[in-house]
Design a protein around this motif. Sequence first.
Motif, short mmCIF file in Angstrom:
data_model
loop_
_atom_site.label_atom_id
_atom_site.label_comp_id
_atom_site.label_asym_id
_atom_site.label_seq_id
_atom_site.Cartn_x
_atom_site.Cartn_y
_atom_site.Cartn_z
N VAL A 1 -4.30 0.83 -2.65
CA VAL A 1 -3.65 0.27 -3.82
C VAL A 1 -4.50 0.52 -5.05
CG1 VAL A 1 -2.77 -1.87 -4.84
CG2 VAL A 1 -2.53 -1.46 -2.39
N SER B 1 2.61 1.51 -3.41
CA SER B 1 1.66 1.82 -4.47
C SER B 1 1.15 3.25 -4.38
CB SER B 1 0.48 0.85 -4.39
OG SER B 1 -0.51 1.19 -5.32
N ASP C 1 -4.80 -3.61 -7.65
CA ASP C 1 -4.71 -4.61 -6.58
C ASP C 1 -4.32 -6.00 -7.07
OD1 ASP C 1 -7.02 -5.55 -7.72
OD2 ASP C 1 -8.31 -5.03 -6.02
N LEU D 1 -1.75 -7.62 -4.63
CA LEU D 1 -2.12 -7.74 -3.23
C LEU D 1 -2.69 -9.10 -2.81
CD1 LEU D 1 -1.82 -5.83 -0.86
CD2 LEU D 1 -4.09 -4.94 -1.35
N ALA E 1 0.83 -1.21 0.00
CA ALA E 1 0.00 0.00 0.00
C ALA E 1 0.86 1.26 0.00
CB ALA E 1 -0.93 0.00 1.20
N TRP F 1 -6.01 -2.18 1.35
CA TRP F 1 -6.63 -2.54 0.08
C TRP F 1 -7.07 -1.30 -0.68
CZ3 TRP F 1 -6.74 -7.96 0.05
CH2 TRP F 1 -7.01 -8.50 -1.19
#
Length: 140
Positions: free
Chosen positions: A124, A39, A127, A130, A36, A121
């Motif tokens: 990002v 990103s 994703d 992830l 996170a 979550w």
Amino acid sequence: MSRLGLDTQFPHVEAAFRRATDSQRKAAVVVACEIAVRSAGVVDESISQALAALHAGVEAPFLIEKVSRLSEEHDEEYFRLSNNTEMHTPESAVFFRKSRAASAVALALSGELNHALYEAWYAVEDDSELPGAIEEKLIS
């Protein structure tokens, strides 16, 4: 409704998180926070220190306040750029993701793993990395 809010898109991740041990959940949250932060492009000394503390498994209450304050600053900029509405502009979305990433780190430091993962979550933009990274930590 699921605890993490991932039941629709990633039910396997949510199920694995529920079945995992505490140490597996912590490891998954740490990797989610790292992804996170990277990103979202959050560059801050307190974030670096917080991630190091999370990796080391040490408590760092003084960092919770610093990182939470950083999250709030990014949130304020997000609302300023979106004219105090929840309408994303490309510029405001950057600060939304930065705020979510910092929030995830602060929550992880506080031991609020479910909420930390949820915030990570939303930090990002893409994703695709992830779920696999989190799942790997949950099954190892």
